[in-house]
Design a protein around this motif. Structure first.
Motif, PDB file in Angstrom:
ATOM      1  N   GLN A 161      15.359 -14.957  13.524  1.00  0.00           N
ATOM      2  CA  GLN A 161      13.978 -14.933  13.976  1.00  0.00           C
ATOM      3  C   GLN A 161      13.039 -14.223  12.992  1.00  0.00           C
ATOM      4  OE1 GLN A 161      14.069 -13.199  17.896  1.00  0.00           O
ATOM      5  NE2 GLN A 161      14.787 -15.112  18.858  1.00  0.00           N
ATOM      6  N   GLY A 162      13.574 -13.725  11.922  1.00  0.00           N
ATOM      7  CA  GLY A 162      12.745 -12.979  10.972  1.00  0.00           C
ATOM      8  C   GLY A 162      12.979 -13.407   9.536  1.00  0.00           C
ATOM      9  N   ALA A 163      12.417 -12.619   8.642  1.00  0.00           N
ATOM     10  CA  ALA A 163      12.642 -12.807   7.197  1.00  0.00           C
ATOM     11  C   ALA A 163      12.836 -11.422   6.600  1.00  0.00           C
ATOM     12  CB  ALA A 163      11.465 -13.525   6.546  1.00  0.00           C
ATOM     13  N   GLY A 175      12.156 -16.958   2.054  1.00  0.00           N
ATOM     14  CA  GLY A 175      11.050 -17.147   2.972  1.00  0.00           C
ATOM     15  C   GLY A 175      10.142 -15.934   3.096  1.00  0.00           C
ATOM     16  N   VAL A 176       9.902 -15.269   1.992  1.00  0.00           N
ATOM     17  CA  VAL A 176       9.060 -14.070   1.996  1.00  0.00           C
ATOM     18  C   VAL A 176       7.932 -14.241   0.976  1.00  0.00           C
ATOM     19  CG1 VAL A 176      10.977 -12.593   2.680  1.00  0.00           C
ATOM     20  CG2 VAL A 176      10.485 -12.915   0.241  1.00  0.00           C
ATOM     21  N   ARG A 177       7.000 -13.310   1.005  1.00  0.00           N
ATOM     22  CA  ARG A 177       5.954 -13.256  -0.008  1.00  0.00           C
ATOM     23  C   ARG A 177       6.210 -12.040  -0.896  1.00  0.00           C
ATOM     24  NH1 ARG A 177       2.039 -12.668   3.045  1.00  0.00           N
ATOM     25  NH2 ARG A 177       1.253 -10.564   2.588  1.00  0.00           N
ATOM     26  N   MET A 178       6.104 -12.222  -2.208  1.00  0.00           N
ATOM     27  CA  MET A 178       6.365 -11.131  -3.146  1.00  0.00           C
ATOM     28  C   MET A 178       5.213 -11.026  -4.134  1.00  0.00           C
ATOM     29  SD  MET A 178      10.445 -11.622  -3.969  1.00  0.00           S
ATOM     30  CE  MET A 178      11.395 -10.243  -3.359  1.00  0.00           C
ATOM     31  N   GLU A 179       4.839  -9.790  -4.441  1.00  0.00           N
ATOM     32  CA  GLU A 179       3.798  -9.547  -5.435  1.00  0.00           C
ATOM     33  C   GLU A 179       4.073  -8.206  -6.103  1.00  0.00           C
ATOM     34  OE1 GLU A 179       0.189  -9.562  -3.266  1.00  0.00           O
ATOM     35  OE2 GLU A 179       0.833  -7.997  -1.845  1.00  0.00           O
ATOM     36  N   PRO A 194      13.668  -5.149   8.403  1.00  0.00           N
ATOM     37  CA  PRO A 194      12.314  -4.819   7.942  1.00  0.00           C
ATOM     38  C   PRO A 194      11.523  -6.037   7.492  1.00  0.00           C
ATOM     39  CG  PRO A 194      13.925  -4.221   6.280  1.00  0.00           C
ATOM     40  CD  PRO A 194      14.709  -4.657   7.488  1.00  0.00           C
ATOM     41  N   GLY A 195      10.217  -5.990   7.806  1.00  0.00           N
ATOM     42  CA  GLY A 195       9.315  -7.027   7.337  1.00  0.00           C
ATOM     43  C   GLY A 195       8.536  -6.624   6.099  1.00  0.00           C
ATOM     44  N   GLU A 196       8.665  -5.353   5.686  1.00  0.00           N
ATOM     45  CA  GLU A 196       7.999  -4.865   4.476  1.00  0.00           C
ATOM     46  C   GLU A 196       9.006  -4.082   3.647  1.00  0.00           C
ATOM     47  OE1 GLU A 196       4.872  -5.233   3.360  1.00  0.00           O
ATOM     48  OE2 GLU A 196       4.031  -6.319   5.088  1.00  0.00           O
ATOM     49  N   ASP A 197       8.909  -4.220   2.344  1.00  0.00           N
ATOM     50  CA  ASP A 197       9.786  -3.454   1.453  1.00  0.00           C
ATOM     51  C   ASP A 197       9.074  -3.258   0.113  1.00  0.00           C
ATOM     52  OD1 ASP A 197      12.910  -2.622   1.407  1.00  0.00           O
ATOM     53  OD2 ASP A 197      12.246  -3.165  -0.609  1.00  0.00           O
ATOM     54  N   TRP A 215       5.988  -0.553 -16.063  1.00  0.00           N
ATOM     55  CA  TRP A 215       6.388  -0.093 -14.735  1.00  0.00           C
ATOM     56  C   TRP A 215       5.760  -1.013 -13.697  1.00  0.00           C
ATOM     57  CZ3 TRP A 215       5.381   5.940 -14.862  1.00  0.00           C
ATOM     58  CH2 TRP A 215       6.305   6.536 -15.724  1.00  0.00           C
ATOM     59  N   LEU A 216       6.588  -1.503 -12.785  1.00  0.00           N
ATOM     60  CA  LEU A 216       6.110  -2.394 -11.729  1.00  0.00           C
ATOM     61  C   LEU A 216       6.419  -1.810 -10.352  1.00  0.00           C
ATOM     62  CD1 LEU A 216       7.301  -5.910 -12.988  1.00  0.00           C
ATOM     63  CD2 LEU A 216       5.069  -4.820 -13.350  1.00  0.00           C
ATOM     64  N   GLU A 217       5.466  -1.955  -9.448  1.00  0.00           N
ATOM     65  CA  GLU A 217       5.708  -1.712  -8.028  1.00  0.00           C
ATOM     66  C   GLU A 217       5.719  -3.076  -7.347  1.00  0.00           C
ATOM     67  OE1 GLU A 217       3.626   1.355  -5.208  1.00  0.00           O
ATOM     68  OE2 GLU A 217       2.588  -0.575  -5.014  1.00  0.00           O
ATOM     69  N   ILE A 218       6.848  -3.440  -6.759  1.00  0.00           N
ATOM     70  CA  ILE A 218       7.027  -4.779  -6.197  1.00  0.00           C
ATOM     71  C   ILE A 218       7.054  -4.695  -4.672  1.00  0.00           C
ATOM     72  CG2 ILE A 218       8.535  -6.797  -6.102  1.00  0.00           C
ATOM     73  CD1 ILE A 218       9.537  -5.982  -8.908  1.00  0.00           C
ATOM     74  N   ARG A 219       6.151  -5.416  -4.050  1.00  0.00           N
ATOM     75  CA  ARG A 219       6.035  -5.403  -2.586  1.00  0.00           C
ATOM     76  C   ARG A 219       6.499  -6.754  -2.028  1.00  0.00           C
ATOM     77  NH1 ARG A 219       3.461  -2.350   1.083  1.00  0.00           N
ATOM     78  NH2 ARG A 219       2.597  -1.104  -0.626  1.00  0.00           N
ATOM     79  N   THR A 220       7.389  -6.690  -1.046  1.00  0.00           N
ATOM     80  CA  THR A 220       7.906  -7.881  -0.371  1.00  0.00           C
ATOM     81  C   THR A 220       7.444  -7.873   1.081  1.00  0.00           C
ATOM     82  OG1 THR A 220       9.879  -7.892  -1.783  1.00  0.00           O
ATOM     83  CG2 THR A 220       9.983  -9.164   0.261  1.00  0.00           C
ATOM     84  N   THR A 221       6.898  -8.971   1.508  1.00  0.00           N
ATOM     85  CA  THR A 221       6.449  -9.103   2.889  1.00  0.00           C
ATOM     86  C   THR A 221       7.211 -10.251   3.550  1.00  0.00           C
ATOM     87  OG1 THR A 221       4.236  -8.350   2.274  1.00  0.00           O
ATOM     88  CG2 THR A 221       4.475  -9.459   4.401  1.00  0.00           C
ATOM     89  N   GLY A 222       7.956  -9.900   4.591  1.00  0.00           N
ATOM     90  CA  GLY A 222       8.697 -10.903   5.351  1.00  0.00           C
ATOM     91  C   GLY A 222       8.266 -10.894   6.805  1.00  0.00           C
ATOM     92  N   LYS A 223       9.238 -10.899   7.714  1.00  0.00           N
ATOM     93  CA  LYS A 223       8.931 -10.841   9.149  1.00  0.00           C
ATOM     94  C   LYS A 223       9.942  -9.942   9.815  1.00  0.00           C
ATOM     95  CE  LYS A 223       8.347 -13.654  13.317  1.00  0.00           C
ATOM     96  NZ  LYS A 223       8.468 -15.009  13.919  1.00  0.00           N
TER      97      LYS A 223
END
Length: 408
Positions: free
Chosen positions: A223-225, A312-316, A276-279, A206-214
């Motif tokens: 103007q965002g991600a 253009g986002v960060r994912m972990e 959204p900048g977070e998901d 089971w994974l919880e995947i967090r995406t951080t954009g802008k």
């Protein structure tokens, strides 16, 4: 098998009702479920067993500061055999789940209702059917001074419903209870005919995947991600591409393939016109045992890196649960012996299966101990008005007693 054993079990309805009633009225809820653990229930069971002639008892208490007693009890009952090799263990759990919405119950969940052919109450099937059947099978020998060919051990573990950290996992880490040639029957799963013997489980990830954009305005995506868009793309790619990377089929399981499913999704922005900048979303992966989980994680890393760079986002990710399980061979002696016993008692031809869910059997198999999950169950566990058929308790006890008396 000695006819005295069958006659004893067949005439034990009152004993079954008594034990079920007393166990049910002692809720064994984990602290995660707002309860105080299993001590009251296990203390009663220990005294009841001793009073009925099963006197070789030993406690193995796992420390847990979250419960009032500070311990989570695990109990072993031994019925000595003529030989102490190839011992048979029957392992059941004493904890139960909460009743859920009380309005859906037709009676008090903690008071057993005797409805003739069935008993109703929380825990009567999960896992008190297996527990009571194992006790009844043992009593059919002990109270008639019948010595089995091999030693029999009943194991009553804590914490199964919440992951077994204070039950079988703690025992395997802190005690040396098992021998390499031991066999373990876990009567905590099955079907209404008793024809399936579970010998294997899929690996669980089971994974919880967090995406951080802008974050930005919906009219100016330049103007965002967009974190949500990237997360959606990743979810689809994982769902579609991982089965191609891990294509093996195994008819032991249903479905017969590895599955990679996006499931839970957390809320992001409250309004439509904000990008959204977070998901955050989750994946439930059930992987055939032939594939190590680490290989799957490597593919997740690769795909996630490609999506993150493209969008253009960060994912972990955070691993919520990771369980890898060896299999008990469908040709193992335990499987054949149990199959013979089920055929003799129920007239049913069994078949070995694998499952996508997890059981305590995985922890034993990973220690190279043959373990199978079997029972003749109505599958009312965790439901309102949970019930158990008395015929199943008596029948399963006869199967267990037959297994105890088999030469091997």
């Amino acid at each position: 098998m000695d006819t005295r054993i069958e006659q004893y079990i067949a005439g034990s309805r009152d004993l079954v009702v008594e034990l079920q009633r007393e166990l049910t009225r002692r809720p064994a809820l984990s602290p995660e479920s707002g309860g105080g653990g299993e001590l009251d229930k296990v203390t009663y069971l220990e005294g009841w067993l001793r009073a009925h002639g099963i006197t070789q008892l030993e406690r193995h208490d796992a420390p847990d500061s979250r419960v009032p007693s500070g311990i989570r009890p695990n109990l072993v009952a031994t019925i000595p055999g003529k030989r102490d090799d190839k011992r048979l263990w029957i392992m059941s759990h004493t904890d139960v789940v909460p009743p859920g919405e009380r309005a859906l119950w037709n009676s008090d969940p903690w008071t057993v209702v005797d409805a003739g052919d069935r008993l109703i109450g929380r825990g009567v099937e999960d896992n008190q059917q297996g527990l009571v059947s194992s006790v009844l099978a043992a009593l059919s020998l002990v109270q008639q001074d019948i010595v089995p060919p091999h030693t029999v051990k009943l194991l009553f573990v804590a914490d199964e419903e919440m992951g077994s950290e204070y039950g079988i996992q703690w025992l395997l880490k802190n005690r040396s209870l098992f021998k390499s040639d031991d066999m373990v029957l876990i009567p905590d799963g099955g079907d209404p005919r008793g024809e399936t013997i579970e010998v294997a489980e899929k690996n669980l990830l089971w994974l919880e995947i967090r995406t951080t954009g802008k974050q930005c305005h919906g009219s100016r995506p330049d103007q965002g991600a967009n974190a949500h868009l990237a997360a959606c793309e990743l979810a689809v790619r994982l769902h579609d591409e991982l089965p191609l990377r891990f294509p093996q089929r195994d008819p032991l399981f249903e479905p017969d393939r590895s599955t990679f499913e996006p499931t839970k999704h957390e809320g992001n922005v409250p309004n439509v016109n904000t990008i959204p900048g977070e998901d955050v979303f989750c994946m439930d992966m059930r992987i055939l045992p032939c594939y190590p989980v680490q290989e799957v994680l490597a593919e997740v890393d690769r795909i996630m890196g490609e999506v993150a760079q493209k969008r253009g986002v960060r994912m972990e990710y955070r691993i919520l649960q990771r369980v890898e399980s060896k299999a008990t061979s469908p040709e193992a002696p335990l499987v054949h012996l149990l199959s013979q016993a089920v055929q003799k008692v129920y007239g049913v031809t069994t078949r070995p299966i694998g499952i996508g869910g997890g059981t305590v059997g995985a922890f034993l198999r990973n220690e190279n101990i043959d373990a199978v999950v079997w029972g003749r169950l109505e599958e009312s566990a965790h439901q309102p008005n949970e019930y158990v058929l008395i015929a199943n308790i008596l029948g399963d006890a006869t199967v267990m007693a037959t297994l105890m008396m088999q030469e091997r």
